[in-house]
Design a protein around this motif. Structure first.
Motif, PDB file in Angstrom:
ATOM      1  N   ASP A 253       0.833  -1.191   0.000  1.00 60.21           N
ATOM      2  CA  ASP A 253       0.000   0.000   0.000  1.00 60.21           C
ATOM      3  C   ASP A 253       0.878   1.256   0.000  1.00 60.21           C
ATOM      4  O   ASP A 253       2.095   1.165  -0.066  1.00 60.21           O
ATOM      5  CB  ASP A 253      -0.949   0.006   1.211  1.00 60.21           C
ATOM      6  CG  ASP A 253      -0.233  -0.341   2.519  1.00 60.21           C
ATOM      7  OD1 ASP A 253      -0.786  -1.109   3.308  1.00 60.21           O
ATOM      8  OD2 ASP A 253       0.904   0.160   2.715  1.00 60.21           O
ATOM      9  N   TRP A 254       0.203   2.400   0.072  1.00 57.27           N
ATOM     10  CA  TRP A 254       0.881   3.692   0.171  1.00 57.27           C
ATOM     11  C   TRP A 254       0.544   4.309   1.524  1.00 57.27           C
ATOM     12  O   TRP A 254      -0.597   4.216   1.995  1.00 57.27           O
ATOM     13  CB  TRP A 254       0.424   4.632  -0.942  1.00 57.27           C
ATOM     14  CG  TRP A 254       0.861   4.219  -2.316  1.00 57.27           C
ATOM     15  CD1 TRP A 254       0.292   3.263  -3.101  1.00 57.27           C
ATOM     16  CD2 TRP A 254       1.949   4.747  -3.052  1.00 57.27           C
ATOM     17  NE1 TRP A 254       0.964   3.153  -4.288  1.00 57.27           N
ATOM     18  CE2 TRP A 254       1.992   4.058  -4.292  1.00 57.27           C
ATOM     19  CE3 TRP A 254       2.914   5.724  -2.818  1.00 57.27           C
ATOM     20  CZ2 TRP A 254       2.941   4.320  -5.260  1.00 57.27           C
ATOM     21  CZ3 TRP A 254       3.860   5.998  -3.799  1.00 57.27           C
ATOM     22  CH2 TRP A 254       3.871   5.292  -5.006  1.00 57.27           C
ATOM     23  N   VAL A 255       1.526   4.952   2.137  1.00 61.11           N
ATOM     24  CA  VAL A 255       1.340   5.527   3.468  1.00 61.11           C
ATOM     25  C   VAL A 255       1.703   7.008   3.417  1.00 61.11           C
ATOM     26  O   VAL A 255       2.726   7.395   2.863  1.00 61.11           O
ATOM     27  CB  VAL A 255       2.217   4.813   4.522  1.00 61.11           C
ATOM     28  CG1 VAL A 255       1.994   5.433   5.905  1.00 61.11           C
ATOM     29  CG2 VAL A 255       1.904   3.322   4.548  1.00 61.11           C
ATOM     30  N   LEU A 256       0.809   7.837   3.998  1.00 58.65           N
ATOM     31  CA  LEU A 256       1.044   9.276   4.065  1.00 58.65           C
ATOM     32  C   LEU A 256       1.513   9.621   5.468  1.00 58.65           C
ATOM     33  O   LEU A 256       0.796   9.430   6.455  1.00 58.65           O
ATOM     34  CB  LEU A 256      -0.243  10.046   3.744  1.00 58.65           C
ATOM     35  CG  LEU A 256      -0.124  11.577   3.781  1.00 58.65           C
ATOM     36  CD1 LEU A 256       0.855  12.074   2.716  1.00 58.65           C
ATOM     37  CD2 LEU A 256      -1.501  12.217   3.591  1.00 58.65           C
ATOM     38  N   ASN A 257       2.736  10.111   5.571  1.00 58.43           N
ATOM     39  CA  ASN A 257       3.318  10.522   6.847  1.00 58.43           C
ATOM     40  C   ASN A 257       3.505  12.033   6.865  1.00 58.43           C
ATOM     41  O   ASN A 257       3.713  12.650   5.814  1.00 58.43           O
ATOM     42  CB  ASN A 257       4.667   9.819   7.072  1.00 58.43           C
ATOM     43  CG  ASN A 257       4.467   8.368   7.480  1.00 58.43           C
ATOM     44  OD1 ASN A 257       3.746   8.076   8.421  1.00 58.43           O
ATOM     45  ND2 ASN A 257       5.117   7.462   6.757  1.00 58.43           N
ATOM     46  N   PRO A 258       3.385  12.664   8.015  1.00 56.66           N
ATOM     47  CA  PRO A 258       3.430  12.109   9.384  1.00 56.66           C
ATOM     48  C   PRO A 258       2.092  11.638   9.936  1.00 56.66           C
ATOM     49  O   PRO A 258       2.008  11.304  11.118  1.00 56.66           O
ATOM     50  CB  PRO A 258       3.946  13.298  10.194  1.00 56.66           C
ATOM     51  CG  PRO A 258       3.379  14.487   9.496  1.00 56.66           C
ATOM     52  CD  PRO A 258       3.419  14.143   8.035  1.00 56.66           C
ATOM     53  N   LEU A 259       1.020  11.605   9.118  1.00 61.24           N
ATOM     54  CA  LEU A 259      -0.273  11.183   9.653  1.00 61.24           C
ATOM     55  C   LEU A 259      -0.378   9.677   9.810  1.00 61.24           C
ATOM     56  O   LEU A 259      -1.301   9.188  10.465  1.00 61.24           O
ATOM     57  CB  LEU A 259      -1.401  11.672   8.720  1.00 61.24           C
ATOM     58  CG  LEU A 259      -1.526  13.178   8.516  1.00 61.24           C
ATOM     59  CD1 LEU A 259      -2.686  13.477   7.586  1.00 61.24           C
ATOM     60  CD2 LEU A 259      -1.717  13.888   9.845  1.00 61.24           C
ATOM     61  N   ASP A 260       0.539   8.933   9.187  1.00 64.42           N
ATOM     62  CA  ASP A 260       0.505   7.474   9.211  1.00 64.42           C
ATOM     63  C   ASP A 260      -0.822   6.949   8.674  1.00 64.42           C
ATOM     64  O   ASP A 260      -1.419   6.017   9.210  1.00 64.42           O
ATOM     65  CB  ASP A 260       0.743   6.949  10.628  1.00 64.42           C
ATOM     66  CG  ASP A 260       1.086   5.457  10.629  1.00 64.42           C
ATOM     67  OD1 ASP A 260       1.659   4.990   9.624  1.00 64.42           O
ATOM     68  OD2 ASP A 260       0.771   4.776  11.618  1.00 64.42           O
ATOM     69  N   LEU A 261      -1.288   7.586   7.577  1.00 62.99           N
ATOM     70  CA  LEU A 261      -2.534   7.178   6.937  1.00 62.99           C
ATOM     71  C   LEU A 261      -2.232   6.260   5.767  1.00 62.99           C
ATOM     72  O   LEU A 261      -1.420   6.596   4.888  1.00 62.99           O
ATOM     73  CB  LEU A 261      -3.295   8.395   6.420  1.00 62.99           C
ATOM     74  CG  LEU A 261      -4.039   9.265   7.436  1.00 62.99           C
ATOM     75  CD1 LEU A 261      -4.686  10.433   6.724  1.00 62.99           C
ATOM     76  CD2 LEU A 261      -5.087   8.452   8.182  1.00 62.99           C
ATOM     77  N   VAL A 262      -2.867   5.098   5.734  1.00 64.65           N
ATOM     78  CA  VAL A 262      -2.783   4.212   4.572  1.00 64.65           C
ATOM     79  C   VAL A 262      -3.805   4.703   3.558  1.00 64.65           C
ATOM     80  O   VAL A 262      -5.004   4.754   3.847  1.00 64.65           O
ATOM     81  CB  VAL A 262      -3.069   2.755   4.968  1.00 64.65           C
ATOM     82  CG1 VAL A 262      -3.068   1.871   3.728  1.00 64.65           C
ATOM     83  CG2 VAL A 262      -2.054   2.264   5.984  1.00 64.65           C
ATOM     84  N   ILE A 263      -3.351   5.099   2.384  1.00 65.36           N
ATOM     85  CA  ILE A 263      -4.267   5.651   1.382  1.00 65.36           C
ATOM     86  C   ILE A 263      -4.067   4.954   0.045  1.00 65.36           C
ATOM     87  O   ILE A 263      -3.050   4.311  -0.214  1.00 65.36           O
ATOM     88  CB  ILE A 263      -4.075   7.174   1.213  1.00 65.36           C
ATOM     89  CG1 ILE A 263      -2.790   7.481   0.436  1.00 65.36           C
ATOM     90  CG2 ILE A 263      -4.082   7.898   2.546  1.00 65.36           C
ATOM     91  CD1 ILE A 263      -2.700   8.938  -0.003  1.00 65.36           C
ATOM     92  N   VAL A 264      -5.080   5.088  -0.787  1.00 68.18           N
ATOM     93  CA  VAL A 264      -5.002   4.655  -2.182  1.00 68.18           C
ATOM     94  C   VAL A 264      -4.946   5.933  -3.008  1.00 68.18           C
ATOM     95  O   VAL A 264      -5.958   6.608  -3.185  1.00 68.18           O
ATOM     96  CB  VAL A 264      -6.219   3.809  -2.584  1.00 68.18           C
ATOM     97  CG1 VAL A 264      -6.079   3.337  -4.027  1.00 68.18           C
ATOM     98  CG2 VAL A 264      -6.388   2.633  -1.642  1.00 68.18           C
ATOM     99  N   PRO A 265      -3.772   6.353  -3.469  1.00 65.92           N
ATOM    100  CA  PRO A 265      -3.637   7.653  -4.124  1.00 65.92           C
ATOM    101  C   PRO A 265      -4.284   7.672  -5.504  1.00 65.92           C
ATOM    102  O   PRO A 265      -4.482   6.641  -6.143  1.00 65.92           O
ATOM    103  CB  PRO A 265      -2.122   7.855  -4.229  1.00 65.92           C
ATOM    104  CG  PRO A 265      -1.577   6.466  -4.244  1.00 65.92           C
ATOM    105  CD  PRO A 265      -2.489   5.640  -3.386  1.00 65.92           C
ATOM    106  N   ILE A 266      -4.599   8.885  -5.929  1.00 69.88           N
ATOM    107  CA  ILE A 266      -5.157   9.063  -7.262  1.00 69.88           C
ATOM    108  C   ILE A 266      -4.072   8.770  -8.297  1.00 69.88           C
ATOM    109  O   ILE A 266      -2.911   9.146  -8.120  1.00 69.88           O
ATOM    110  CB  ILE A 266      -5.704  10.499  -7.408  1.00 69.88           C
ATOM    111  CG1 ILE A 266      -6.448  10.658  -8.736  1.00 69.88           C
ATOM    112  CG2 ILE A 266      -4.604  11.533  -7.288  1.00 69.88           C
ATOM    113  CD1 ILE A 266      -7.178  11.991  -8.810  1.00 69.88           C
ATOM    114  N   GLY A 267      -4.436   8.073  -9.354  1.00 70.09           N
ATOM    115  CA  GLY A 267      -3.483   7.744 -10.407  1.00 70.09           C
ATOM    116  C   GLY A 267      -4.205   7.565 -11.724  1.00 70.09           C
ATOM    117  O   GLY A 267      -4.803   6.523 -11.984  1.00 70.09           O
TER     118      GLY A 267
END
Length: 583
Positions: A253-267
């Motif tokens: 998966d993809w992780v957004l830090n510093p929020l530590d959010l697992v996201i599915v980014p737009i592509g």
């Protein structure tokens, strides 16, 4: 408008340091390249089917571009019919746009911005949930304590949660419009949005092919957002001093830090972005001025609806051609305002299915090329069953017949002959009648030096205009195929013609009344504003002219792009007003 649209559709992204692709700050070595991620196999990127917020932004920007374009077109202009590809893309995007949650996000974001400003808080983004809940993320690293949360809002050290039941205070600012946020992707069932300034500081770290696809998609999303709700990118763009956020790929998966959010980014696919850019370019493009007015153009009105009586063929008998004859009608499908069907007896026809009314609207605009397949494609985004379509056709036929019986062996909406859907000659649109009246006015003007017979025809035409075309209907096909734009120009052109004729006769009240109808259809149309200024000047009402000009300038200030009036309009105002014109 054109400078902004060129920024958007010209692909000038080199100066937009929107998204970094380097390794996160502090890492000793670049991230090693891993095996390319199969998007279709793992679903690690959001495509158009789930990028509803971006679709809403594109449609909002397209609508804004078209309105600005129409405001500056001269009477008699026509808007080219979009290409099939552009029309299909617009319909697809409209089907994806999640309007209620987009509006709610705008309301919550404005409320949160006001509340955070009291504590010098900086908003960074938001999460929207399917139940209407909105989580607003803000920066706290520079504050001694987080700002006080509004009433009814759940608070945490770095976020406020507005429940789906939250409503703004009645006294709150009632402004509407999209929030200045960029749809970054999905976080579980929620959609993640960041401010453009945060996107400019977002570092994307992952396999090269997927990283580049995400970066290109987000660059496009940032462009749409900044063009729609703010001035174009430039040195004055709002910046943030917040630390950069990092979107990094793991094996699953993809992780957004510093929020530590697992996201599915737009592509998004590159060719899809190019197609949407082409759609926006067409929306901002110039319209062509025809050699003849639309009201008398050969393709603007069905031949059977605008008949000319033949003149005698005897060369010794010279008789002037007679004016066009108004079409005989039993039912009028009204498009210029709220949509309905009016019978000749003055009663509105009742329908059990709203799709039946929409079908008749489509048919009166496509009488020559009305096929079953084309109608189904326009009225339904997805495949529809044969029985569903047949029921809609039958309901349209029955509703008209219940109201008024048709002749033996005939139908108001004929039985399909193969693919063709024949519509009875006496089922017309209000636009057909407007064009017929304006054609008669044109004939009288060219054959008579007085306006005594021109003005009644134009008044009859403008009486049929009840508001903006298709208002309240939500017919996406009408916007996509430029029907809405061209009907808007028809109404505005009729108002302008009548206003000019009334002013020529010295009827000031009539000129103001005509231009008021046109401005109700298309606020800010420059030729209508100019005519009102000239009407004030004709009766030496300098105060009225100055008030008219100030109201027009105020409307520009309220515009999201704060556009300037055209040079010719400013020059006219300078000539008519005693004081210098200042925008």
């Amino acid at each position: 408008l054109f400078g902004l649209s060129q920024t958007l559709v010209g692909g000038l992204l080199g100066s937009l340091a929107v998204l970094g692709t380097a390794s996160p700050a502090g890492s000793a070595t670049p991230r090693p390249a891993t095996a390319a991620i199969s998007v279709r196999a793992t679903g690690l990127q959001v495509g158009w089917s789930e990028a509803g917020f971006l679709a809403a932004g594109v449609i909002g920007l397209l609508t804004l571009m078209r309105r600005h374009r129409l405001q500056r077109l001269s009477a008699g202009s026509v808007v080219d019919v979009p290409t099939d590809d552009s029309e299909q893309w617009e319909r697809r995007l409209r089907s994806l746009a999640p309007e209620p949650i987009v509006d709610r996000l705008g309301v919550v974001w404005r409320a949160a911005s006001c509340a955070a400003a009291q504590g010098s808080g900086e908003l960074l983004g938001a999460l929207t949930a399917p139940d209407g809940a909105v989580t607003v993320l803000f920066r706290t690293d520079t504050l001694p304590m987080p700002p006080t949360s509004p009433s009814g809002v759940l608070s945490a050290p770095d976020r406020w949660v507005y429940p789906g039941t939250w409503r703004p205070e009645p006294s709150a600012d009632a402004a509407r419009g999209p929030a200045p946020l960029v749809n970054v992707g999905r976080c579980g069932r929620d959609a993640l949005h960041l401010t453009p300034s945060m996107c400019h500081r977002l570092v994307v770290d992952g396999p090269e092919a997927e990283r580049d696809r995400i970066v290109e998609s987000l660059r496009f999303a940032v462009e749409v957002c900044e063009t729609l709700v703010a001035p174009p990118p430039g040195p004055d763009r709002q910046r943030t001093s917040a630390p950069a956020w990092v979107l990094s790929a793991s094996e699953s998966d993809w992780v957004l830090n510093p929020l530590d959010l697992v996201i599915v980014p737009i592509g998004l696919e590159r060719h899809d972005i190019a197609a949407v850019r082409a759609l926006l370019a067409a929306g901002a493009g110039e319209a062509g001025a025809p050699d003849v007015l639309p009201s008398v153009a050969s393709d603007s009105l069905e031949p059977e609806l605008l008949l000319h009586l033949s003149a005698p063929t005897n060369p010794d008998t010279r008789v002037e051609p007679l004016p066009p004859v108004l079409p005989v009608w039993s039912f009028m499908v009204r498009l210029l305002g709220p949509v309905d069907v009016l019978a000749f007896d003055g009663r509105v026809v009742a329908f059990e299915r709203s799709k039946a009314v929409e079908l008749l609207c489509w048919l009166v605009l496509h009488r020559r090329a009305a096929t079953r397949e084309a109608a189904r494609t326009a009225l339904w985004e997805a495949d529809v069953r044969d029985t569903t379509f047949a029921n809609v056709v039958s309901e349209a036929r029955r509703a008209l017949s219940r109201h008024l019986a048709v002749g033996t062996g005939d139908d108001w909406l004929g039985k399909p002959r193969g693919e063709h859907l024949p519509l009875h000659i006496e089922v017309v649109s209000d636009a057909d009648l407007v064009r017929a009246h304006t054609a008669r006015a044109t004939w009288f003007r060219s054959n008579d030096t007085s306006l005594a017979r021109v003005v009644p025809e134009l008044r009859s035409a403008l009486d049929l205009v009840r508001g903006a075309p298709f208002i309240g209907s939500g017919y996406g096909w009408a916007d996509a195929e430029a029907s809405t734009s061209n009907l808007t120009l028809l109404a505005v052109g009729t108002a302008l013609d009548l206003g000019e004729a009334e002013l020529a006769l010295g009827n000031v009240d009539g000129a103001f009344a005509a231009t008021s109808v046109g401005l109700a259809v298309l606020p800010g149309h420059e030729e209508l504003v100019a005519l009102r200024l000239r009407t004030h000047a004709s009766c030496r009402d300098s105060a009225g002219a100055r008030h008219e000009w100030q109201m027009y300038l105020r409307s520009l200030v309220d515009d999201p792009w704060q556009s300037e009036p055209s040079p010719w309009l400013k020059e006219l105002a300078r000539d008519l007003l005693s004081d210098p014109v200042t925008a």
